[in-house]
Design an enzyme around this catalytic site. Structure first.
Site, short mmCIF file in Angstrom:
data_model
loop_
_atom_site.label_atom_id
_atom_site.label_comp_id
_atom_site.label_asym_id
_atom_site.label_seq_id
_atom_site.Cartn_x
_atom_site.Cartn_y
_atom_site.Cartn_z
CD GLU A 1 0.75 4.01 -5.40
OE1 GLU A 1 0.44 5.17 -5.07
OE2 GLU A 1 0.26 3.00 -4.86
CD GLU B 1 2.51 1.30 -1.64
OE1 GLU B 1 3.45 1.69 -2.35
OE2 GLU B 1 1.61 2.05 -1.23
#
Ligand code: GAL
Length: 820
Positions: free
Chosen positions: A416, A493
């Protein structure tokens, strides 16, 4: 892999007052001095450290606590920042003179600076990467005192989770001849692996630190999983003075016993360097013979399509903090395997050597991840501060360190990363990092976890890696695949569902936070980007090109107590509003390693051995006659619920749906009809509930929950009755508060007191309560939802460890663990 004992030179070396056979690698974990503050002049040999505390590594000073609201709850509410000093005194024998002596730190948290005998040797900021220094020239070989001093300076607001602090991984003293295999010196790959044949390519760096050009023989011997020599190749070569040589040899191994998740076969390779008939170095590497490949339609291991039933794991081991214990990692991975897990994502940093060795041994595929940030910060004092100077080195070192592990099936260059937003430069940085990976290891795909969509796909960043990791975007799978059909995609994720073990709030509501600071275990609650596991199962099924998923997370971890203490997952400042909430609720398993209900939801989806699980508990005094939602997770065909012996009807898996409340980003409906859980609403009456699982109309599984009476006794069980007397092995003791019939009292919070005698000690206690500020290192613990945990560590003397557990007005219990 670590070198083996050095048989050719059985010279005696005196280290710390006792004699030992000269090994190539001497474990340097014992007898350090520690001081938890700034200490002026502590790098100097003459510095007086008499009053410093003596301890053995691995050590995490922050886990000692205390928990305090003055520390950041997002990083565990523990004192991990500040300065810590370690010093160790040691003597070198004259025989070591003329050899190459290196000191290796497998990890130092954080910003380690190292001095030997007062001389500054070097530093390494990133706490998750290993490093070593050649210290030969700074040592005294005349029997006088040598001192290594290490200063660590973890900063506040430097991590989004609990990083730990200290020399939390092993330290080694490595003594070699001037001619030796270099650091992480072998690189062994398998360009072809079929059922009949493995082509094994071996590149080994041999260093010649002597002043002469030398002639050596380099031999690579391959041993089967049973230890049988199967192949050996060698070459003679010259190596110039003060230089190194990369030996490139290959061999063919017929009928290879391949490594895969079911049969994780490991071969060992012994590299032997001989000079004038004398063995000058022996170096061992473990490898696995397997092939991996991928397309935009999936991931293949040994030619077979596999889906990642994966979990993201942080590096801490709960009450033990970040200090590395092989057994703690092993237990963690075994629990994950029993949930049906076949893959681990080392979120978001290079893991310990032990974890990777265990994944090799247990047959778990690994996504080895380098970073949580690059240059653009998530927290002000994070790795972003070091990225420009160290990013390339840290990434390359991670790959160099780890690339022989058969378990590793992809590298991740980041999680991220904020640069996703930077349309101009983000992809350029990704391109560079990707190229470093390919330079170090062209045999594995690269990946990165993207939480934005569609930005990183449209701005050419996702295109830089081989496999684009989609975080929390099940609704976007088909759209991204349609637009970029060639791009392999994986759910790196997923879910981020939260819960507290054994806690149920009724009626079922989709709340953001609860006044108890716990989260219901009906497996529905999460932050705005999160959703129940059911949603991911559904979208994975709809989009079979997705390589699978890595749930957030397998285990609870310290820090990041979302949805409490701030609803975002970045730590720009202190987020202590919901103190004492201080650790994660995301795990399918709690911080003690006790399964939550969600564990069984994944097990029902990821395993084929018949299982059935029922929730909630059946102690609802005051709710008599009111409806209680009963959920069942199973992989049986059908399940039938009985309340006090009366059937409440059968439910058919896949046909009878359970409506669950779902609210998350971009999800338009407020509910989801889940075929992954079965349910009934039944009026409460004390007694018992029983669920029976059917397969082909035959009863194959059963689970029963009784209304527990009042707490009567403490009951102990241990994961292993016999452990190694090696000073580091662990026994995990589960403590249950039970009624007179042996039923778990599901709401018991009794305080349990521990006494330990014999060949070990109590090193940690916990109960999995994310809001507890009791010390992890005390000798007592309150039960949480009826349970708590005690961790015993063996000493180096074989014998028995006896643990006695007492609790006021309850019958006590004891357990004996043998150490051998
Ligand atoms: C993700 C992040 C993880 C963790 C998780 C919690 O966005 O990558 O590190 O913070 O959210 O849901």
């Amino acid at each position: 892999m670590r070198k083996i004992f050095f048989l050719a030179y059985l010279t005696m070396l005196t280290i710390f007052g006792y004699s030992t056979v000269q090994a190539q690698d001497i474990n340097f974990n014992e007898s350090w001095k520690f001081y938890n503050a700034e200490a002026k002049g502590a790098e100097q040999v003459t510095f007086n450290d008499n009053n410093w505390r003596e301890l053995n590594l691995p050590h995490d000073w922050a886990i000692e606590g205390p928990f305090d609201i003055k520390y950041n709850a997002r990083a565990g509410g523990l004192p991990f920042h500040g300065t810590g000093w370690y010093r160790k005194h040691f003597k070198m024998n004259a025989d070591a003179k003329g050899k190459v002596v290196r000191m290796e730190f497998e990890g130092a948290m954080y910003d380690g600076h190292v001095w030997v005998n007062g001389e500054f040797i070097g530093s390494r900021p990133y706490g998750y990467i290993g490093f070593e220094f050649d210290i030969s020239k700074y040592l005294k070989y005349d029997g006088s005192d040598n001192v290594v001093a290490v200063r660590l300076r973890p900063q506040d607001l430097s991590s989004r989770w609990y990083p730990g602090a200290g020399l939390y991984r092993s330290v080694w003293l490595k003594i070699d001849n001037p001619i030796h295999v270099g650091q992480w010196g072998t690189y062994i790959t398998t360009p072809t692996v079929t059922k009949d044949l493995a082509v094994v390519q071996n590149e080994t760096v041999v260093v010649n630190k002597s002043k002469n050009k030398v002639k050596v023989n380099i031999k690579q011997a391959y041993f089967s999983p049973q230890g049988k020599l199967v192949m050996s190749v060698d070459e003679d070569t010259n190596i110039e003075a003060n230089s190194s040589y990369t030996s490139e040899l290959f061999c063919n191994i017929e009928n290879p016993e391949r490594w895969d998740t079911e049969t994780p076969n490991l071969y060992s390779v012994t590299t032997t360097i001989t000079q004038n008939g004398n063995v000058v170095d022996v170096y061992k590497t473990k490898i696995g013979l397997r092939s991996i490949s991928y397309t935009s339609e999936g991931f293949f291991l040994n030619g077979k399509k596999v889906r990642f039933n994966g979990v993201c794991l942080h590096h801490d081991n709960g009450a033990l903090g970040s200090a590395v214990y092989r057994r703690a990692d092993e237990r963690k991975l075994q629990i994950m395997k029993s949930m049906g897990v076949n893959a681990i994502r080392t979120s978001h940093n290079p893991p310990s050597r032990e974890l990777l060795e265990l994944c090799d041994e247990l047959g778990l595929m690994v996504q080895d991840e380098a970073f949580d940030v690059w240059k653009m910060e998530k927290v002000p004092n994070g790795y972003n501060v070091f990225f420009d100077e160290w990013g390339e080195r840290d990434l390359k070192d991670m790959i160099k360190r780890d690339r022989n592990h058969p378990s590793i099936v992809m590298w991740s260059i980041g999680n991220e990363i904020i640069e996703q937003k930077d349309a101009k430069n983000g992809w350029r940085v990704a391109k560079k990092l990707n190229a470093y990976c390919k330079e170090m290891d062209p045999t594995r795909p690269t990946s990165a976890g993207f939480n934005h969509s569609p930005a990183p796909y449209d701005n050419n960043m996702a295109q830089q890696v081989d496999i684009a990791g989609m975080n929390y975007k099940p609704l976007g799978y088909s759209e991204i695949h349609k637009k970029y059909p060639q791009l392999p995609l994986c759910g790196t994720e997923t879910s981020s569902c939260t819960s507290s073990r054994g806690v149920y709030h009724l009626p079922i509501e989709k709340y953001q936070t609860h006044k108890s600071l716990h989260v219901t275990s009906y497996d529905l609650i999460g932050p705005v980007w999160a959703y129940p596991p059911d949603i991911e199962f559904h979208y994975q099924e709809q989009n079979p090109f997705i390589m699978g998923e890595f749930i957030w997370t397998g285990f609870d971890y310290l820090g990041e107590p979302t949805p409490y203490g701030g609803r975002d997952n970045s730590t720009n400042g202190y987020w202590n509003d919901d103190w004492p909430s201080r650790s994660s609720y995301f795990g399918a398993v709690d911080l003690c390693g006790f399964p939550k209900d969600r564990f069984y939801l994944y097990q029902s989806q990821w395993t084929s051995e018949r299982m059935i699980h029922l929730l909630p508990h059946w102690n609802w005094k005051g709710m008599e006659g009111k409806d209680i939602p009963v959920h069942c997770y199973t992989n049986c065909d059908e399940a039938e619920l009985f309340v006090n012996g009366k059937s409440m009807g059968k439910r058919v898996k896949g046909k009878d749906l359970t409506e669950i409340k779902v609210v998350f980003n971009n999800y338009e409906s407020n509910t989801f009809q889940s075929k992954y859980r079965l349910s009934w609403n039944v009026p409460y009456k004390a007694g018992n509930i029983k669920v029976v699982g059917y397969k082909d109309d035959k009863v194959v599984q059963e689970e029963q929950i009784f209304t527990a009476g009042k707490p009567i006794k403490v009951s102990l069980s241990v994961d292993r009755k016999e452990i190694h007397a090696n000073g580091e092995d662990l026994a995990y003791v589960t403590i249950r508060i039970e009624d007179k019939n042996g039923n778990l009292c599901p709401e018991a919070t009794n305080l349990v007191n521990f006494t330990v005698k014999g060949a070990g000690k109590l090193i940690a206690v916990d109960n999995g309560d994310q809001t507890s500020v009791e010390s992890f290192q005390g000798n007592e613990r309150k039960a949480f939802s009826g349970m708590c945990l005690a961790v015993l560590k063996s000493s180096k003397i074989a014998g028995e460890i006896k643990l006695i557990a007492k609790s006021k007005s309850l019958k006590s219990d004891l357990i004996i663990v043998k150490t051998k």
